[in-house]
Motif scaffolding. Sequence first.
Motif, PDB file in Angstrom:
ATOM      1  N   THR A  43     -14.401 -11.775 -10.801  1.00 24.24           N
ATOM      2  CA  THR A  43     -15.538 -11.349  -9.998  1.00 24.24           C
ATOM      3  C   THR A  43     -15.727 -12.363  -8.872  1.00 24.24           C
ATOM      4  O   THR A  43     -15.286 -13.508  -8.982  1.00 24.24           O
TER       5      THR A  43
ATOM      6  N   ARG B  53      -9.235 -10.688 -15.303  1.00 22.54           N
ATOM      7  CA  ARG B  53     -10.231 -10.090 -14.431  1.00 22.54           C
ATOM      8  C   ARG B  53     -10.950 -11.180 -13.641  1.00 22.54           C
ATOM      9  O   ARG B  53     -11.005 -12.340 -14.067  1.00 22.54           O
TER      10      ARG B  53
ATOM     11  N   THR C 157     -17.583  -5.346 -15.197  1.00 16.10           N
ATOM     12  CA  THR C 157     -17.268  -5.072 -13.799  1.00 16.10           C
ATOM     13  C   THR C 157     -16.486  -6.229 -13.188  1.00 16.10           C
ATOM     14  O   THR C 157     -16.917  -7.378 -13.260  1.00 16.10           O
TER      15      THR C 157
ATOM     16  N   GLY D 139      -8.285   2.067 -12.423  1.00 20.02           N
ATOM     17  CA  GLY D 139      -9.636   1.570 -12.251  1.00 20.02           C
ATOM     18  C   GLY D 139     -10.547   2.632 -11.665  1.00 20.02           C
ATOM     19  O   GLY D 139     -10.108   3.722 -11.276  1.00 20.02           O
TER      20      GLY D 139
ATOM     21  N   THR E 181     -15.720  -0.783 -12.055  1.00 20.14           N
ATOM     22  CA  THR E 181     -17.155  -0.932 -11.867  1.00 20.14           C
ATOM     23  C   THR E 181     -17.885  -0.139 -12.947  1.00 20.14           C
ATOM     24  O   THR E 181     -17.649   1.061 -13.100  1.00 20.14           O
TER      25      THR E 181
ATOM     26  N   VAL F 242     -12.450  -7.070 -10.735  1.00 23.90           N
ATOM     27  CA  VAL F 242     -11.099  -6.649 -10.365  1.00 23.90           C
ATOM     28  C   VAL F 242     -10.183  -7.073 -11.507  1.00 23.90           C
ATOM     29  O   VAL F 242     -10.194  -8.236 -11.915  1.00 23.90           O
ATOM     30  N   TYR F 243      -9.429  -6.130 -12.011  1.00 23.61           N
ATOM     31  CA  TYR F 243      -8.539  -6.393 -13.136  1.00 23.61           C
ATOM     32  C   TYR F 243      -7.099  -6.532 -12.632  1.00 23.61           C
ATOM     33  O   TYR F 243      -6.615  -5.681 -11.868  1.00 23.61           O
TER      34      TYR F 243
ATOM     35  N   THR G 107      -6.953  -3.907  -9.623  1.00 27.14           N
ATOM     36  CA  THR G 107      -7.642  -2.622  -9.563  1.00 27.14           C
ATOM     37  C   THR G 107      -9.111  -2.844  -9.918  1.00 27.14           C
ATOM     38  O   THR G 107      -9.423  -3.566 -10.862  1.00 27.14           O
ATOM     39  N   GLN G 108      -9.998  -2.238  -9.151  1.00 26.01           N
ATOM     40  CA  GLN G 108     -11.433  -2.456  -9.329  1.00 26.01           C
ATOM     41  C   GLN G 108     -11.963  -1.596 -10.478  1.00 26.01           C
ATOM     42  O   GLN G 108     -11.724  -0.388 -10.528  1.00 26.01           O
TER      43      GLN G 108
END
Length: 124
Positions: free
Chosen positions: A40, A38, A91, A9, A121, A93-94, A118-119
């Motif tokens: 948010t 994912r 965007t 990420g 963005t 977190v995956y 993992t983030q």
Amino acid sequence: QVQLVESGGGLVQAGGSLRLSCTASQRTFSWYTAGWFRQTPGKEREFVAAISMSGRSINYVDSVMGRFTISRDNAKNTVYLQMNTLKPEDTAVYYCAARSAYEQVVVPTTYNYWGQGTQVTVSS
């Protein structure tokens, strides 16, 4: 018990690419269906893609079709998510997840094992 660790990420501009990796602690990872989700803040975890043990069955959420590609290398106990033409709305977190059967793969509660996330963005 299967432990999953995501990586790859980061921060990328709109239109760019990232490749996420998910590596499992067990060599028997090839026996598992793998999925990417994912999330948010304030929203439910969303299905992104899933791949069967053999890699012959694959599903994507409509919003990533044609832009994201899920694949796996069972010899390396690793699943990948290649993300191209990224958009700000990607965007999140995956998370990587694993389960035994390839059914109801879009439902997060059917997965037994999860990574820490993992983030990703994407800036506009």
